[in-house]
Scaffold this motif. Sequence first.
Motif, PDB file in Angstrom:
ATOM      1  N   UNK A   5       0.840  -1.193   0.000  1.00  0.00           N
ATOM      2  CA  UNK A   5       0.000   0.000   0.000  1.00  0.00           C
ATOM      3  C   UNK A   5       0.878   1.248   0.000  1.00  0.00           C
ATOM      4  N   UNK A   6       1.936   1.201   0.820  1.00  0.00           N
ATOM      5  CA  UNK A   6       2.853   2.340   0.866  1.00  0.00           C
ATOM      6  C   UNK A   6       3.496   2.572  -0.492  1.00  0.00           C
ATOM      7  N   UNK A   7       3.821   1.493  -1.174  1.00  0.00           N
ATOM      8  CA  UNK A   7       4.479   1.641  -2.472  1.00  0.00           C
ATOM      9  C   UNK A   7       3.538   2.141  -3.539  1.00  0.00           C
ATOM     10  N   UNK A   8       2.244   2.101  -3.293  1.00  0.00           N
ATOM     11  CA  UNK A   8       1.312   2.520  -4.334  1.00  0.00           C
ATOM     12  C   UNK A   8       1.330   4.027  -4.542  1.00  0.00           C
ATOM     13  N   UNK A   9       1.915   4.758  -3.607  1.00  0.00           N
ATOM     14  CA  UNK A   9       2.015   6.211  -3.749  1.00  0.00           C
ATOM     15  C   UNK A   9       3.492   6.582  -3.736  1.00  0.00           C
ATOM     16  N   UNK A  10       4.027   6.807  -4.937  1.00  0.00           N
ATOM     17  CA  UNK A  10       5.471   7.000  -5.049  1.00  0.00           C
ATOM     18  C   UNK A  10       5.944   8.282  -4.378  1.00  0.00           C
ATOM     19  N   UNK A  11       5.053   9.201  -4.092  1.00  0.00           N
ATOM     20  CA  UNK A  11       5.492  10.456  -3.490  1.00  0.00           C
ATOM     21  C   UNK A  11       5.473  10.403  -1.968  1.00  0.00           C
ATOM     22  N   UNK A  12       4.961   9.330  -1.401  1.00  0.00           N
ATOM     23  CA  UNK A  12       4.853   9.262   0.053  1.00  0.00           C
ATOM     24  C   UNK A  12       6.213   9.013   0.676  1.00  0.00           C
ATOM     25  N   UNK A  13       6.398   9.511   1.891  1.00  0.00           N
ATOM     26  CA  UNK A  13       7.674   9.313   2.572  1.00  0.00           C
ATOM     27  C   UNK A  13       7.885   7.853   2.905  1.00  0.00           C
ATOM     28  N   UNK A  14       6.803   7.096   3.202  1.00  0.00           N
ATOM     29  CA  UNK A  14       6.976   5.690   3.552  1.00  0.00           C
ATOM     30  C   UNK A  14       7.495   4.901   2.366  1.00  0.00           C
ATOM     31  N   UNK A  15       7.015   5.255   1.179  1.00  0.00           N
ATOM     32  CA  UNK A  15       7.512   4.573  -0.019  1.00  0.00           C
ATOM     33  C   UNK A  15       8.970   4.917  -0.259  1.00  0.00           C
ATOM     34  N   UNK A  16       9.305   6.173  -0.130  1.00  0.00           N
ATOM     35  CA  UNK A  16      10.674   6.592  -0.386  1.00  0.00           C
ATOM     36  C   UNK A  16      11.641   5.983   0.616  1.00  0.00           C
ATOM     37  N   UNK A  17      11.146   5.691   1.836  1.00  0.00           N
ATOM     38  CA  UNK A  17      12.036   5.159   2.868  1.00  0.00           C
ATOM     39  C   UNK A  17      12.296   3.670   2.707  1.00  0.00           C
ATOM     40  N   UNK A  18      11.488   2.973   1.915  1.00  0.00           N
ATOM     41  CA  UNK A  18      11.715   1.552   1.694  1.00  0.00           C
ATOM     42  C   UNK A  18      12.946   1.355   0.818  1.00  0.00           C
ATOM     43  N   UNK A  19      13.707   0.324   1.091  1.00  0.00           N
ATOM     44  CA  UNK A  19      14.926   0.085   0.321  1.00  0.00           C
ATOM     45  C   UNK A  19      14.597  -0.427  -1.075  1.00  0.00           C
ATOM     46  N   UNK A  20      15.576  -0.327  -1.958  1.00  0.00           N
ATOM     47  CA  UNK A  20      15.340  -0.728  -3.345  1.00  0.00           C
ATOM     48  C   UNK A  20      15.259  -2.241  -3.491  1.00  0.00           C
ATOM     49  N   UNK A  21      15.968  -2.966  -2.625  1.00  0.00           N
ATOM     50  CA  UNK A  21      15.935  -4.422  -2.696  1.00  0.00           C
ATOM     51  C   UNK A  21      16.919  -5.024  -3.683  1.00  0.00           C
ATOM     52  N   UNK A  22      17.511  -4.207  -4.560  1.00  0.00           N
ATOM     53  CA  UNK A  22      18.443  -4.762  -5.549  1.00  0.00           C
ATOM     54  C   UNK A  22      19.857  -4.798  -4.968  1.00  0.00           C
ATOM     55  N   UNK A  23      20.655  -5.703  -5.472  1.00  0.00           N
ATOM     56  CA  UNK A  23      22.049  -5.855  -5.046  1.00  0.00           C
ATOM     57  C   UNK A  23      22.929  -5.128  -6.052  1.00  0.00           C
ATOM     58  N   UNK A  24      23.194  -3.858  -5.778  1.00  0.00           N
ATOM     59  CA  UNK A  24      23.982  -3.046  -6.708  1.00  0.00           C
ATOM     60  C   UNK A  24      25.411  -3.574  -6.804  1.00  0.00           C
ATOM     61  N   UNK A  25      25.968  -4.008  -5.671  1.00  0.00           N
ATOM     62  CA  UNK A  25      27.347  -4.496  -5.669  1.00  0.00           C
ATOM     63  C   UNK A  25      27.494  -5.778  -6.488  1.00  0.00           C
ATOM     64  N   UNK A  26      26.418  -6.523  -6.636  1.00  0.00           N
ATOM     65  CA  UNK A  26      26.473  -7.775  -7.381  1.00  0.00           C
ATOM     66  C   UNK A  26      26.335  -7.606  -8.877  1.00  0.00           C
ATOM     67  N   UNK A  27      26.170  -6.372  -9.347  1.00  0.00           N
ATOM     68  CA  UNK A  27      26.022  -6.113 -10.774  1.00  0.00           C
ATOM     69  C   UNK A  27      27.381  -5.942 -11.451  1.00  0.00           C
ATOM     70  N   UNK A  28      27.382  -5.970 -12.762  1.00  0.00           N
ATOM     71  CA  UNK A  28      28.573  -5.643 -13.556  1.00  0.00           C
ATOM     72  C   UNK A  28      28.146  -4.611 -14.587  1.00  0.00           C
ATOM     73  N   UNK A  29      28.318  -3.343 -14.234  1.00  0.00           N
ATOM     74  CA  UNK A  29      27.804  -2.272 -15.076  1.00  0.00           C
ATOM     75  C   UNK A  29      28.716  -1.966 -16.251  1.00  0.00           C
ATOM     76  N   UNK A  30      29.807  -2.738 -16.378  1.00  0.00           N
ATOM     77  CA  UNK A  30      30.627  -2.612 -17.583  1.00  0.00           C
ATOM     78  C   UNK A  30      29.997  -3.357 -18.752  1.00  0.00           C
TER      79      UNK A  30
END
Length: 674
Positions: A5-30
């Motif tokens: 429910x919090x994520x359904x409103x992208x402008x809400x502070x609760x949505x913004x405070x939730x983590x992205x969930x992705x593993x950025x360090x595990x990527x290879x952006x090259x």
Amino acid sequence: MAAFTACSNSSSSSSASLKSGIDVAGMDRSVAPGDDFNAYANGGWAKATPIPADKPAYGVGAKVADETRERNRDIIQGAAQGGANASAESRKVGDFYSSYMDEEGIESKGAAPLKPQFDAINAIADRHALARALGERIRADVDALNDTNFQTGNLFGVWVTQGLTDPSHSYPYLLQGGIEMPDRDYYLSASPHMQELRKQYQAHITAMLQLAGFPDPAGRASRVFALETKMANVHATRVESEDVTRAVSWKREELGSKAPGLDWAALLDAAGLKDASTFIVWHPKAIPGLSALTASEPLDTWKDWLRYHAVEQSATFLPKAFVEERFNFFGKALNGVPEMRPRWQRGVDLTNGALGDAVGKLYVERYFPRATRDKVEAMVGDIVKAFRKRIDALTWMSPDTKTKAKQKLETLKVGVGYTDKWVDYAGLEIVKGDALGNADRAELFEYRRQLAKLHQPIDRSEWWMTPQTVNAVNLPLQNALNFPAAILQPPFFDADADAAHNYGSVGAVIGHEISHSFDDQGAQFDAEGRLQNWWTKEDFEHFKAAGEALAKQFDGYRPFPDLAVNGQQTLSENIADVAGLLAAYDAYRISLNGKSDVSKDGFNGDQRFFISYSQAWRQKVRDAALRTQIATDGHAPDQYRADTVRNLDPWYDAFSVQPQQRLYLAPNNRVHVW
């Protein structure tokens, strides 16, 4: 539903405070996303992560399974230490596990626990007795539709569930069996890899018979291998096994004429199936071929086959020499695994196999809060709605077919977390110190529990997985889904992560299982689970053409110069991946209420959705294990499942994928199916 429910409103502070969930360090952006999206999303992890020495493969699923196994060890060891205060069921859990862990006690008995089986085999004097011996070994050890498991070392596999065309009664299904290697190709393929494995397998049979104390083990092994090769010759291929339309219905009295050679009356009586009036024969060409072999091959050869299979199927519960020899072939040779898993891990898995619901009840109490069940059930509802909208939007499907498809969607029964009807183990005897006997009694208990369904009303809510299983399943005959508790944990489902992650990860899993109801197999079953064509001819031709295009796409994936993915063999799973990801993406966009998602960790919402999807499929696999998977599994290798994104138009926009890039597909070549 709070996190979503919090994520359904992208402008809400609760949505913004939730983590992205992705593993950025595990990527290879090259790596350019359009060249290799799996490497882009998972390349950093792959470079930094070795496959553990005791595993054929390693990735997200294996990591979550390991964490779940640790939890189960605490539960099971607690049951083993419960003493007089433990319930009768908990004591059974503890006694089963502690009996297996008693290595000293198992070593002291040597091969003696096999003596009753050997004595019974020695007493076989004619074909009637042979048929009884073959029937006594039959268990409920295959599952043609839910698990696409067609492999059993017994002569026949039995599966009990509702009829293909009669959803009001349960029937016994008969499947081919008799071979210990994973598939007929291991016996028949001319490839050098398979030829070498055959030599190693024959040496393995010799070693097992020698450990059991039989004279002339090499001669016996040669005869056993020759018999299994003859069995493989009459077996259906994996692709043929996946075709539900090949199954036929035979009356009990027809078995002798349609599959002559075997004393069917004796076999069915010994198997507890003498009162079954009708059988659904999944392999109508293989069953007669196997039956004929029981008459044509020497009785002594069959007795050696029974002896070897008795040793092989009991080896896990025998002294170390048997365990290591079995691992040397099935672990090292077949799957390239250097080391055996720790004994406690094997013990936990075996205990789960024998008393799964008893452990599962304790797992749910400790690790699966009701709030998680509620959130995931709501998420399922969102994705079902998205799938319904996709059906409505199909321009190629006629109104009649759309109506039938939506009827099926409306009656879909979704189980989240755990069953509401636990198995009662009161009738299962577990004796402390009798590891092999406990395993045999547990198998027989489960077989009899399945046979009892032949005389009971159909239970459309029946579960086929335990809560502590890291997996999910579509049940086409029940028009139902099971999402066990153990898969509903990070990173697949994370209550602290936002909608983009959860819809891209577990949302795609949910969409995948829903979509199985409409893949090339599931689309042949109606809302009641009846095998029935509910399509117009034109609609089904369009659907088949889309499937053929997807099969061709996967045929092009070649992990080895001499071996490609079989697009037809993996088609059901590939259709479910594409359709499920589409539905999950739609549900994610709906959750935003028409607004744009916020950027996190340098990625917008759509990018995080697709990255989360690909990271859910991150895996490294040994070459030998990958070859085994391609030969026997209905799932494509995970690296190619991660690239399923190339069929979705929004992925191209999210990552600015260009025509010259390797994964690029022209719009008319992107397969949507649904």
